[in-house]
Design an enzyme around this catalytic site. Sequence first.
Site, PDB file in Angstrom:
ATOM      1  CE  LYS A  13      -2.486  -0.210   3.689  1.00 13.75           C
ATOM      2  NZ  LYS A  13      -2.195  -1.477   4.349  1.00 13.75           N
ATOM      3  NE  ARG A  88      -4.639   0.233  11.223  1.00 12.80           N
ATOM      4  CZ  ARG A  88      -3.565  -0.143  10.543  1.00 12.80           C
ATOM      5  NH1 ARG A  88      -3.544  -1.307   9.959  1.00 12.80           N
ATOM      6  NH2 ARG A  88      -2.522   0.638  10.469  1.00 12.80           N
ATOM      7  NE  ARG A 123       9.326  -6.464   3.755  1.00 13.70           N
ATOM      8  CZ  ARG A 123       8.334  -5.737   4.273  1.00 13.70           C
ATOM      9  NH1 ARG A 123       8.406  -5.305   5.520  1.00 13.70           N
ATOM     10  NH2 ARG A 123       7.302  -5.447   3.540  1.00 13.70           N
ATOM     11  NE  ARG A 155      11.238  -4.872  10.012  1.00 17.29           N
ATOM     12  CZ  ARG A 155      10.246  -4.034   9.739  1.00 17.29           C
ATOM     13  NH1 ARG A 155      10.304  -2.800  10.175  1.00 17.29           N
ATOM     14  NH2 ARG A 155       9.211  -4.407   9.031  1.00 17.29           N
ATOM     15  NE  ARG A 166       1.467  -6.396  10.962  1.00 16.17           N
ATOM     16  CZ  ARG A 166       2.330  -5.764  10.155  1.00 16.17           C
ATOM     17  NH1 ARG A 166       3.523  -6.273   9.921  1.00 16.17           N
ATOM     18  NH2 ARG A 166       1.985  -4.635   9.595  1.00 16.17           N
TER      19      ARG A 166
END
Length: 209
Positions: A13, A88, A123, A155, A166
């Site tokens: 996004k 949200r 990542r 991370r 999530r």
Amino acid sequence: MNLILLGAPGAGKGTQAEVICEHLHIPAVSTGNMIREALKNGTEMGLRAKSFMEEGKLVPDEVVIGIIKERLQQDDCKNGFILDGFPRTIPQAEALDNMGIVIDKVIDIEVPDEKIVERMSGRRVCEACGASYHLLYKKPEKEGVCKCGGTLVQRKDDHPDTVKERLKVYHEQTEPLKAYYEKQGKLSIVTGQEDVADTSRLTLEALKA
Ligand SMILES: [Zn+2]
């Protein structure tokens, strides 16, 4: 044009918000930044948010919405804005509607969950300089080591279990917004592509539709 960008965490996004920003010359407003700004400027809503944060509580919807209202009344939003990260939930979307903020279009960036997990769990970031890498798409020259010599780490936010959690919250709380805006005739779906440039082209096409 007043826009909302929807999409799962990791769907890209933020990148698409930048593309639209540049194309339409309207600001992208993300809730996180807005709250920080309101705190810094000591606005009425900023002070209210601060009192909740000092007690270690979540800032309630009505305060977040107040902050958004303050932000959208600023001069640079006169010709439109892109809301990124808000609403949200359905109650937040209803609150926006009740506030009289007219949304022209909602662009939903769709990327399958497996793809998001693959993207995010690949990542790596450098502990020393913060540079980011990806095990599939942007490999470091030497495994586990940054250009600067620092160590590459994953991370916690990018860990597959965290990403899946999530995504679960997204599907439960945020995804119902698609039906909400579909009913209002405002929803455009953009299918996220392997190549970011292709996704951006589809996003700009969706704006014209
Ligand atoms: Zn580094």
